[in-house]
Design a protein around this motif. Structure first.
Motif, mmCIF file in Angstrom:
data_model
loop_
_atom_site.group_PDB
_atom_site.id
_atom_site.type_symbol
_atom_site.label_atom_id
_atom_site.label_comp_id
_atom_site.label_asym_id
_atom_site.label_seq_id
_atom_site.Cartn_x
_atom_site.Cartn_y
_atom_site.Cartn_z
ATOM 1 N N GLY A 1 0.998 -19.165 1.972
ATOM 2 C CA GLY A 1 -0.434 -19.392 1.794
ATOM 3 C C GLY A 1 -1.261 -18.217 2.269
ATOM 4 O O GLY A 1 -2.222 -17.803 1.594
ATOM 5 N N ALA A 2 -0.889 -17.649 3.423
ATOM 6 C CA ALA A 2 -1.616 -16.486 3.923
ATOM 7 C C ALA A 2 -1.440 -15.290 2.995
ATOM 8 O O ALA A 2 -2.375 -14.495 2.804
ATOM 9 N N HIS B 1 -4.358 -13.341 1.180
ATOM 10 C CA HIS B 1 -4.453 -11.892 1.406
ATOM 11 C C HIS B 1 -4.568 -11.138 0.089
ATOM 12 O O HIS B 1 -5.430 -10.250 -0.059
ATOM 13 N N VAL B 2 -3.726 -11.480 -0.887
ATOM 14 C CA VAL B 2 -3.780 -10.812 -2.184
ATOM 15 C C VAL B 2 -5.107 -11.121 -2.882
ATOM 16 O O VAL B 2 -5.732 -10.235 -3.487
ATOM 17 N N ILE C 1 -5.893 -6.571 9.791
ATOM 18 C CA ILE C 1 -5.540 -6.782 11.200
ATOM 19 C C ILE C 1 -5.495 -8.279 11.510
ATOM 20 O O ILE C 1 -4.583 -8.763 12.191
ATOM 21 N N GLN C 2 -6.480 -9.019 10.993
ATOM 22 C CA GLN C 2 -6.485 -10.466 11.203
ATOM 23 C C GLN C 2 -5.285 -11.122 10.523
ATOM 24 O O GLN C 2 -4.649 -12.025 11.092
ATOM 25 N N TYR C 3 -4.957 -10.680 9.323
ATOM 26 C CA TYR C 3 -3.808 -11.209 8.582
ATOM 27 C C TYR C 3 -2.511 -10.929 9.328
ATOM 28 O O TYR C 3 -1.664 -11.818 9.506
ATOM 29 N N ARG C 4 -2.367 -9.699 9.807
ATOM 30 C CA ARG C 4 -1.159 -9.327 10.546
ATOM 31 C C ARG C 4 -1.050 -10.122 11.845
ATOM 32 O O ARG C 4 0.033 -10.589 12.200
ATOM 33 N N PHE C 5 -2.163 -10.271 12.545
ATOM 34 C CA PHE C 5 -2.137 -11.016 13.799
ATOM 35 C C PHE C 5 -1.708 -12.458 13.562
ATOM 36 O O PHE C 5 -0.921 -13.018 14.339
#
Length: 388
Positions: free
Chosen positions: A132-133, A137-138, A197-201
């Motif tokens: 889902g993330a 993201h895409v 950065i938020q996605y990676r975190f």
């Protein structure tokens, strides 16, 4: 069991209700019309109750009690694995579409190890959250790309008109429009970097939490395995004058050792399957990115190419269109090539090296060594009795 039986039962099957099914008989016999396991575990499966399996967190007293009723409950869970006949042709009775293999494999694991539905639910929930993330993201990358391209077009339209009237000169108006495009590029880059950065975190945090839960479960199973392995010999002092009782206790503990090892093995297999699904989904989402990125540029280019040039400075507008096209290509390349899903960081946070693995239990040599010791002691005992 027919496909219709599966379809009618699988939709609302609760893990606790499924765990309460009667154990299959020994051998290859099957229970007719048994409840079908769900195709996927609940994303946040509730721990099973004491009457349906083992309480969470795992307590050694649940496994090593001498209460016959508690032993029967645990033995029923063990029978779910060892006595569960494998469907060689699942759903072959009808012409309906068979399950995909990962769904079929999930059903088999759910049927044999309902006791671990809670941790599998967490693994499944992790995989669905990652997917889902990834979709979000895409989608956000394409949205920021489209907004940046729209900003370039707006700057190109405003340059020879509003900006030129504002500064009183066509050249300065065009220059101001180019500066606006550069500012749009900078805002696009900054926003994309912050969102990444938020996605990676989020991915790293979810991976760490899943790893922590799996490490806790596998260490609990390892401790149970070690204790059960030793108790078969330790029980000798308790059953000194009851050989049959000692034999029954050793039988239960040996089956328990093998079952705990199987639980560890199939937990690994399920985690491997869910992570395989995530990798497959990421592969196809990359193709979505490869197709959607130029599609956004193409749609923007068609609209922008036919946009009427302002009469005040048609040549200047065409120059700005060329500059906007260069900016659009740069933004589109950045949108696709940069800020990719950090798979290495996810693998690091999962911390596979900290998991207790099935291979480390050495189940085959553990059982074999137990049999070896018993045979050696039997021969020594016979030698002593002959000498009397």
């Amino acid at each position: 069991m027919s496909h219709d039986d599966h379809a009618s039962l699988a939709g609302g099957a609760h893990p606790a209700a499924f765990a309460a099914q009667p154990a299959p008989p020994p051998g290859a016999a099957d229970i007719p019309n048994r409840m079908a396991p769900p195709p996927t575990p609940a994303a946040r499966a509730e721990p099973t109750g004491a009457r349906d399996g083992i309480l969470r967190p795992i307590q050694e007293s649940d496994y090593f009690t001498l209460d016959p009723e508690a032993i029967a409950v645990i033995s029923a869970n063990i029978d779910q694995y060892f006595n569960q006949a494998l469907d060689i042709f699942p759903f072959w009775e009808t012409e309906n579409k068979p399950d995909r293999f990962h769904v079929l494999f999930t059903r088999q694991i759910e049927e044999r190890f309902p006791i671990d539905a809670d941790i599998r639910g967490r693994v499944h929930g992790y995989g669905r959250r990652v997917f889902g993330a990834l979709c979000v993201h895409v989608g956000i990358k394409r949205l920021t790309q489209a907004l940046a391209l729209a900003g370039f077009a707006v700057m190109a339209v405003l340059g020879p008109t509003v900006f030129a009237r504002w500064v009183g000169d066509q050249v300065q108006g065009l220059g101001l429009a180019v500066l606006g495009m550069l500012a749009t590029l900078g805002v696009f880059y900054a926003v994309s970097a912050i969102l990444f950065i938020q996605y990676r975190f989020r991915l790293e945090n979810d991976s760490y939490e899943l790893s922590r839960e799996i490490v806790q479960r596998t260490r609990e199973l390892q401790n149970l395995f070690t204790t059960a392995r030793a108790m078969a010999d330790q029980a000798e002092t308790q059953f000194q004058m009851d050989g049959k009782g000692w034999g029954q206790r050793a039988l239960f503990l040996t089956r328990l050792v093998m079952w705990i090892g199987a639980r560890m093995e199939y937990l690994e297999k399920y985690a491997q399957m869910e992570l395989w699904r995530v990798r497959r989904e990421r592969y196809w989402m990359r193709w979505v990115g490869r197709l959607s990125t130029p599609l956004v540029v193409l749609v923007w280019l068609v609209i922008f190419a036919f946009w009427p040039a302002p009469e005040a400075n048609a040549v200047g507008f065409r120059v700005l269109q060329g500059a906007a096209l260069i900016m659009a290509i740069l933004v589109s390349w950045l949108s696709y090539a940069r800020w990719q899903t950090p798979t290495e960081a996810v693998k690091d946070k999962l911390g596979l090296d900290g998991w207790v693995r099935f291979a480390s239990l050495d189940v085959d040599n553990t059982i074999g060594d137990q049999v070896r010791r018993d045979k050696e002691r039997l021969v020594e005992y016979r030698a002593l009795t002959r000498g009397r």
